[in-house]
Motif scaffolding. Sequence first.
Motif, PDB file in Angstrom:
ATOM      1  N   LEU A 222       0.815  -1.216   0.000  1.00  0.00           N
ATOM      2  CA  LEU A 222       0.000   0.000   0.000  1.00  0.00           C
ATOM      3  C   LEU A 222       0.850   1.267   0.000  1.00  0.00           C
ATOM      4  CD1 LEU A 222      -2.777  -1.229   2.419  1.00  0.00           C
ATOM      5  CD2 LEU A 222      -3.161  -0.461   0.074  1.00  0.00           C
TER       6      LEU A 222
ATOM      7  N   THR B  28      -7.279   3.065  -6.503  1.00  0.00           N
ATOM      8  CA  THR B  28      -8.097   2.850  -5.304  1.00  0.00           C
ATOM      9  C   THR B  28      -8.821   1.510  -5.342  1.00  0.00           C
ATOM     10  OG1 THR B  28      -9.973   4.031  -6.270  1.00  0.00           O
ATOM     11  CG2 THR B  28      -8.421   5.324  -4.950  1.00  0.00           C
TER      12      THR B  28
ATOM     13  N   THR C  72      -7.146  -1.250  -5.893  1.00  0.00           N
ATOM     14  CA  THR C  72      -6.144  -2.240  -5.512  1.00  0.00           C
ATOM     15  C   THR C  72      -6.262  -2.589  -4.029  1.00  0.00           C
ATOM     16  OG1 THR C  72      -4.473  -0.571  -4.939  1.00  0.00           O
ATOM     17  CG2 THR C  72      -4.530  -1.347  -7.227  1.00  0.00           C
ATOM     18  N   ASN C  73      -5.843  -3.804  -3.681  1.00  0.00           N
ATOM     19  CA  ASN C  73      -5.680  -4.215  -2.284  1.00  0.00           C
ATOM     20  C   ASN C  73      -6.917  -3.924  -1.438  1.00  0.00           C
ATOM     21  OD1 ASN C  73      -2.669  -4.876  -2.466  1.00  0.00           O
ATOM     22  ND2 ASN C  73      -2.712  -2.751  -3.165  1.00  0.00           N
ATOM     23  N   ARG C  74      -8.050  -4.419  -1.888  1.00  0.00           N
ATOM     24  CA  ARG C  74      -9.321  -4.098  -1.212  1.00  0.00           C
ATOM     25  C   ARG C  74      -9.613  -5.121  -0.106  1.00  0.00           C
ATOM     26  NH1 ARG C  74     -13.987  -3.279  -5.244  1.00  0.00           N
ATOM     27  NH2 ARG C  74     -12.919  -4.803  -6.570  1.00  0.00           N
ATOM     28  N   TYR C  75      -8.914  -4.961   1.005  1.00  0.00           N
ATOM     29  CA  TYR C  75      -9.029  -5.916   2.101  1.00  0.00           C
ATOM     30  C   TYR C  75     -10.409  -5.906   2.769  1.00  0.00           C
ATOM     31  CZ  TYR C  75      -3.981  -5.477   1.449  1.00  0.00           C
ATOM     32  OH  TYR C  75      -2.715  -5.423   0.911  1.00  0.00           O
TER      33      TYR C  75
ATOM     34  N   ALA D 212      -4.208   3.028   5.181  1.00  0.00           N
ATOM     35  CA  ALA D 212      -4.147   2.998   3.720  1.00  0.00           C
ATOM     36  C   ALA D 212      -4.670   4.302   3.125  1.00  0.00           C
ATOM     37  CB  ALA D 212      -4.961   1.816   3.192  1.00  0.00           C
TER      38      ALA D 212
ATOM     39  N   GLN E 147      -9.360   0.376   1.107  1.00  0.00           N
ATOM     40  CA  GLN E 147      -8.207  -0.468   1.431  1.00  0.00           C
ATOM     41  C   GLN E 147      -7.986  -0.617   2.934  1.00  0.00           C
ATOM     42  OE1 GLN E 147      -5.676   2.250  -0.622  1.00  0.00           O
ATOM     43  NE2 GLN E 147      -5.629   1.064  -2.531  1.00  0.00           N
TER      44      GLN E 147
END
Length: 520
Positions: free
Chosen positions: A391, A409, A411-414, A445, A450
């Motif tokens: 991140l 935005t 990306t990396n959507r935990y 983030a 994220q």
Amino acid sequence: MTDAADLLLVNAEVHSLAGADGATDGDADEVYEALAVRDGRIVRLGTTYDVEFLAGAETEVVDLDGRVVLPGFVDAHVHLSMTGRYLVHANLSGASGPAEAVDRLRERADEVGSDGWIQGYGYDESTWDESRYLTREDLDAVSDSRPVVAFREDMHVASLNSVALDRCRDGMPDDDIHTEDGDPTGVVVEEAVDPVFEAVEPGPEEMRELLTAAQRRANELGVTGVHDMVRHSYAPQVYRELDLADELSLRVRINYWADHLDAVTEAGLRTNHGSEMVRTGAIKSYTDGSFGGRTAKLSEPYSDDASATGQWVVGPDELSDIVARADDAGFQVTAHAIGDEAVDAVLDAYSETENPGEMRHRVEHVELASDEAIERFGEMGVVASVQPNFLKWAGEDGLYDARLGDRRTETNRYPALLNAGAPLAFGSDCMPLDPLLGVHWAVNAPAESQRVGVTEALRAYTLGAAYAGFDENRLGTVEVGKRADLTVLDESPWDAPDRIREIDVAMTVVDGDVAFDGRR
């Protein structure tokens, strides 16, 4: 009469990261003041008064003066020998630009024998004002008679001087060699990096040096277990030798590259076979490359190169064959997938297996995934093994912004993965190895899409990573009966959520033994 404990941690703030009745969702978390350890297991949790009843003549009693105790950090994705290389060779991470990177390589050159490779690791041109890869011309200035290599942080890009390029050129696919006016620039990507890896691969003695240094550093950072991705390496041999010599202070799960599948099958290895400290993990494969190299496979072009959509390192058909063979042989499978098209390909391959959730098949990185893919993670029970330290690239003017534009935005959507019910495991990819840095980025983030809470982030680096390694019944929470793998922090991350990366690790305990004590 109850036997005395071996170790007591008292006057502490002990977070189980498991709620009442073992709940492990949301912010549920049982908190205690002290704990007792006997024979490597947690045998009592409670107040300092209650726990001190287990003190005997030979019990080690540690007063933590209010420090925070957590389950030991499990890093679900490492290349531990790479951390060793950062410690032994030229560390290029944090270099301010090409000139400083070259200076660090020159310093290393003075320490290397006249015939040895000059190696540097971890440069990230996306943080430089002069945002470009290191070139052959740069590295020829380090030496024009000895081979020089500088690996980009993601290890999908290597920069070579003329000597190194000449030595490795025959094994490199032409399409993976960058050129300018027909001449190689010294920059190579993806499959062209493989001959370079082979040329600098450490022998058994050097591997022991690298892993011992990396283990020490991991313990200093609160790491008690790792899932190591290994290929054409002496690391498995060295890990087992260290285990037999009782010199391991990390639990190691070895994920073998797919080109070792036949060998490990014939050797009788299967997922979860092994000792308390070293176990066989998954069969590992690539699909695509990286955003840094513009080789992650996307469904839409890169924002900074409309002609590029990335490339397959292992195509969908070959991947499906690997998954089917490994699953049939009783192995968990894990596949590197960064771009949305690559993530879809891995999920498609897993959907052809009988029970991907029961086998806990994994996808490594999951940096860009569609809404539909995220829902499939939850429906299939596939583990999202992700790296929250990535991140650092997600802010405005960062690497994701350059490569993906408005998609950064996405990306990396935990939070979306958790809401979908996907098992979420955190790791570092050794970029760098540092769980608290990853937790910091997950909590802070750049985009709300994220960000997760402190408890959720810590749990992904403990119980989530343990689950990804079939270890949730012995690791991942602080509960009676579980192994005493513990991380002690100087401060509470709940009280300092905006500066978690600045919190110091005070102590690391592995199997009831103090592996690191940094208390001041």
